[in-house]
Write an enzyme that holds these catalytic residues in place. Structure first.
Site, mmCIF file in Angstrom:
data_model
loop_
_atom_site.group_PDB
_atom_site.id
_atom_site.type_symbol
_atom_site.label_atom_id
_atom_site.label_comp_id
_atom_site.label_asym_id
_atom_site.label_seq_id
_atom_site.Cartn_x
_atom_site.Cartn_y
_atom_site.Cartn_z
ATOM 1 N N SER A 145 1.015 -1.213 -0.373
ATOM 2 C CA SER A 145 -0.257 0.027 0.317
ATOM 3 C C SER A 145 1.051 1.423 -0.098
ATOM 4 O O SER A 145 2.294 1.789 0.513
ATOM 5 C CB SER A 145 -0.701 0.017 1.216
ATOM 6 O OG SER A 145 -1.959 -1.311 1.331
ATOM 7 N N HIS A 185 -5.789 -2.708 -4.880
ATOM 8 C CA HIS A 185 -4.600 -3.246 -5.352
ATOM 9 C C HIS A 185 -4.743 -3.455 -6.289
ATOM 10 O O HIS A 185 -5.063 -4.938 -6.776
ATOM 11 C CB HIS A 185 -4.676 -4.707 -4.371
ATOM 12 C CG HIS A 185 -4.684 -4.196 -2.665
ATOM 13 N ND1 HIS A 185 -2.947 -4.996 -2.421
ATOM 14 C CD2 HIS A 185 -3.879 -4.227 -1.892
ATOM 15 C CE1 HIS A 185 -2.776 -4.466 -1.876
ATOM 16 N NE2 HIS A 185 -3.163 -3.951 -0.425
ATOM 17 N N HIS A 243 -3.782 -11.671 -0.580
ATOM 18 C CA HIS A 243 -2.567 -11.999 0.844
ATOM 19 C C HIS A 243 -4.284 -12.910 1.639
ATOM 20 O O HIS A 243 -4.802 -13.220 0.119
ATOM 21 C CB HIS A 243 -3.925 -10.435 1.820
ATOM 22 C CG HIS A 243 -3.102 -9.217 1.457
ATOM 23 N ND1 HIS A 243 -3.587 -8.108 0.399
ATOM 24 C CD2 HIS A 243 -2.511 -8.826 2.155
ATOM 25 C CE1 HIS A 243 -3.094 -7.540 0.247
ATOM 26 N NE2 HIS A 243 -1.795 -7.380 1.604
ATOM 27 N N TYR A 260 -5.709 -13.301 4.038
ATOM 28 C CA TYR A 260 -7.254 -13.869 4.540
ATOM 29 C C TYR A 260 -8.546 -13.272 2.939
ATOM 30 O O TYR A 260 -9.372 -13.806 3.568
ATOM 31 C CB TYR A 260 -7.283 -11.855 4.864
ATOM 32 C CG TYR A 260 -6.757 -10.741 4.370
ATOM 33 C CD1 TYR A 260 -7.626 -10.000 3.365
ATOM 34 C CD2 TYR A 260 -5.484 -9.694 4.681
ATOM 35 C CE1 TYR A 260 -7.036 -9.165 2.881
ATOM 36 C CE2 TYR A 260 -5.399 -8.543 4.346
ATOM 37 C CZ TYR A 260 -6.666 -8.647 2.715
ATOM 38 O OH TYR A 260 -5.987 -7.185 2.178
ATOM 39 N N GLU A 261 -7.702 -12.855 1.428
ATOM 40 C CA GLU A 261 -8.914 -13.223 0.675
ATOM 41 C C GLU A 261 -9.501 -15.035 0.115
ATOM 42 O O GLU A 261 -10.055 -14.459 -0.338
ATOM 43 C CB GLU A 261 -7.995 -12.560 -1.119
ATOM 44 C CG GLU A 261 -7.905 -11.376 -0.420
ATOM 45 C CD GLU A 261 -6.971 -11.119 -1.556
ATOM 46 O OE1 GLU A 261 -7.602 -10.651 -2.004
ATOM 47 O OE2 GLU A 261 -5.761 -10.486 -1.569
ATOM 48 N N ALA A 307 3.213 -1.908 4.123
ATOM 49 C CA ALA A 307 2.273 -0.719 4.992
ATOM 50 C C ALA A 307 1.573 -2.158 6.563
ATOM 51 O O ALA A 307 1.166 -2.830 6.026
ATOM 52 C CB ALA A 307 1.452 -0.108 4.496
ATOM 53 N N MET A 358 -0.129 -7.671 7.750
ATOM 54 C CA MET A 358 -0.866 -8.857 7.169
ATOM 55 C C MET A 358 -0.779 -9.803 6.074
ATOM 56 O O MET A 358 -1.217 -10.190 5.152
ATOM 57 C CB MET A 358 -2.352 -8.488 7.075
ATOM 58 C CG MET A 358 -3.439 -7.843 7.658
ATOM 59 S SD MET A 358 -5.019 -7.252 7.700
ATOM 60 C CE MET A 358 -5.135 -6.463 9.129
ATOM 61 N N SER A 359 0.806 -9.482 5.587
ATOM 62 C CA SER A 359 1.508 -10.334 4.613
ATOM 63 C C SER A 359 3.103 -10.495 4.955
ATOM 64 O O SER A 359 3.842 -10.554 5.589
ATOM 65 C CB SER A 359 1.438 -8.756 3.421
ATOM 66 O OG SER A 359 2.722 -7.879 3.861
ATOM 67 N N ASN A 391 0.082 3.349 10.318
ATOM 68 C CA ASN A 391 -0.475 4.067 11.911
ATOM 69 C C ASN A 391 0.329 3.122 13.300
ATOM 70 O O ASN A 391 0.907 2.381 12.987
ATOM 71 C CB ASN A 391 -1.859 3.129 11.423
ATOM 72 C CG ASN A 391 -1.996 2.099 11.366
ATOM 73 O OD1 ASN A 391 -1.760 1.327 10.205
ATOM 74 N ND2 ASN A 391 -2.101 1.656 12.497
ATOM 75 N N HIS A 409 -9.295 1.503 7.567
ATOM 76 C CA HIS A 409 -8.203 1.322 6.173
ATOM 77 C C HIS A 409 -8.666 1.493 5.005
ATOM 78 O O HIS A 409 -7.060 2.461 4.515
ATOM 79 C CB HIS A 409 -9.482 -0.799 5.290
ATOM 80 C CG HIS A 409 -8.271 -0.304 4.178
ATOM 81 N ND1 HIS A 409 -7.640 -1.425 4.277
ATOM 82 C CD2 HIS A 409 -8.853 -0.581 2.982
ATOM 83 C CE1 HIS A 409 -6.847 -1.681 2.702
ATOM 84 N NE2 HIS A 409 -8.033 -0.466 2.090
#
Ligand code: HPA
Length: 283
Positions: free
Chosen positions: A33, A64, A86, A88-89, A116, A214-215, A238, A250
Site C-alpha cells: 500500500s 490493489h 493476501h 485473508y482473501e 504498510a 497481514m502480508s 498507523n 482501512h
C-alpha cells in the site's frame, strides 16, 4: 494442492508470462500500500495483468490493481508486483506465494518486499519507514506445509537470516545518503482481515515485535525456500490498535501510507539501483 500440482501450475503461469515478454529481471519488488504508483519510477518494457495469467490468484482488495511490471530502474532489470494477494482473501497459501516463486523462475535473484504496517514499538510514528530485520511467522500457516517442491528448495530450509545482511546494509546506506530516517525492527504477520485488538498488540510487543501486518512473512519464507535473497521495508502507516485514541480504518491507513509514499518510493528506487550495481557474494 499436492507439490506436483503446485509446480505444474507455476510452470503454466511461467509460460503464460513468457508468451507476453522475454524480459529477464534481476530484482523483484513487491509493492505494498502506498507504493501503487511506483511504476512511474520504472522504464517499462512490458506489463502483464494478473488476469491474463492462467490460474494466477487475482487480488480482491480495493486499491490493489494487479499486474507485473517489467522494466529498468537505472541499470537494474526489475519485475514489480503492483498488487499482491493476501491469505485473508481466502486463497490457498500455495497461491499466496505463487507470485514469489514465479518471479524466481522468471530469473530474479533478489526480492524487495514492501508493505504498510501498524507500529507496535512505542518510539515509532505514523509515516516512519522500518527496515525489516527479522520476522515472526507463528500466527499464520507456514507456506511450505504440504509435500515439498523439490525443484524449488529443500524440505527444511534455514531461516536464521531471512533478511539478507548485505541488502540491509545497502538500504541503510541509501537511506543515509537520502537523509531518510530509517527505523529497524521485527515484523509479525497475522492473518487479518480484522485489525488486532489492543491486548493482541500488547502481546506482540512482549514478544519483541515492532510492527504488524497481514502480508510479507509468508512471501519471505517462500522466497528463502527457493533461494531468493530477501529484504523488506515497512511503511508504518498507523500506530497499532490501542496505541492512539483512534479506531483503525482501512481508508485512513491507506491514506497515511500514500502520504509517506514519496520518501518510500525514493528509498525503493535507490535501493533497487544499488542491488543492480554490486556483484553478489555467494548466498
Ligand atoms: N495491523 C495490521 N495490518 C496493518 C496495520 C495494522 O495496524 N496497518 C497497516 N496494515
Amino acid at each position: 494442492m499436492g507439490g506436483r500440482e503446485v509446480y505444474e501450475k507455476l510452470e503454466r503461469c511461467l509460460s503464460c508470462v513468457r508468451e507476453r515478454t522475454e524480459f529477464v529481471p534481476k530484482a523483484a519488488v513487491v509493492l505494498g500500500s502506498g507504493l501503487g504508483d511506483y511504476a512511474g519510477a520504472i522504464r517499462t518494457e512490458a506489463e502483464v495483468p494478473y488476469g491474463e495469467i492462467e490460474g494466477f490468484p487475482v487480488s480482491t482488495v480495493p486499491g490493489h490493481d494487479g499486474r507485473f511490471i517489467f522494466g529498468w530502474v537505472d541499470k537494474t532489470p526489475v519485475v514489480c508486483m503492483k498488487g499482491r494477494v493476501h491469505y485473508y482473501e481466502g486463497y490457498d497459501m500455495a497461491d499466496v506465494v505463487l507470485p514469489i516463486r514465479l518471479m524466481k523462475l522468471l530469473g530474479a535473484d533478489t526480492l524487495l518486499l514492501t508493505n504498510a504496517a501498524g507500529g507496535i514499538n512505542t518510539d515509532f510514528r505514523a509515516g516512519d519507514l522500518m527496515l525489516i530485520k527479522d520476522h515472526i511467522s507463528v500466527f499464520v500457516p507456514n507456506p511450505l506445509i504440504g509435500e515439498n517442491i523439490d525443484p524449488l528448495g529443500t524440505r527444511f530450509p534455514d531461516m536464521s537470516q531471512v533478511y539478507d545482511r548485505e541488502l540491509q546494509d545497502q538500504i541503510k546506506e541509501k537511506a543515509a545518503e537520502l537523509g531518510i530516517p530509517l527505523r529497524e525492527g521485527v515484523y509479525a504477520q497475522l492473518t487479518g482481515p480484522s485489525y488486532e485488538s489492543p491486548a493482541e498488540i500488547r502481546m506482540l510487543r512482549m514478544l519483541g515485535c515492532d510492527a504488524v501486518g497481514m502480508s510479507t512473512v509468508v512471501e519471505a519464507i517462500a522466497a528463502r525456500h527457493c533461494g531468493l535473497r530477501v529484504c523488506g521495508i515497512s511503511c508504518i502507516s498507523n500506530l497499532a490498535a490501542g496505541m492512539s485514541q483512534k479506531a483503525l480504518d482501512h481508508k485512513e491507513v491507506q491514506e497515511a501510507a500514500d502520504r509517506a509514499a514519496p520518501l518510500f518510493r525514493k528509498l525503493v528506487t535507490e535501493s533497487v539501483k544499488a542491488f543492480g550495481s554490486k556483484g553478489w557474494t555467494a548466498g
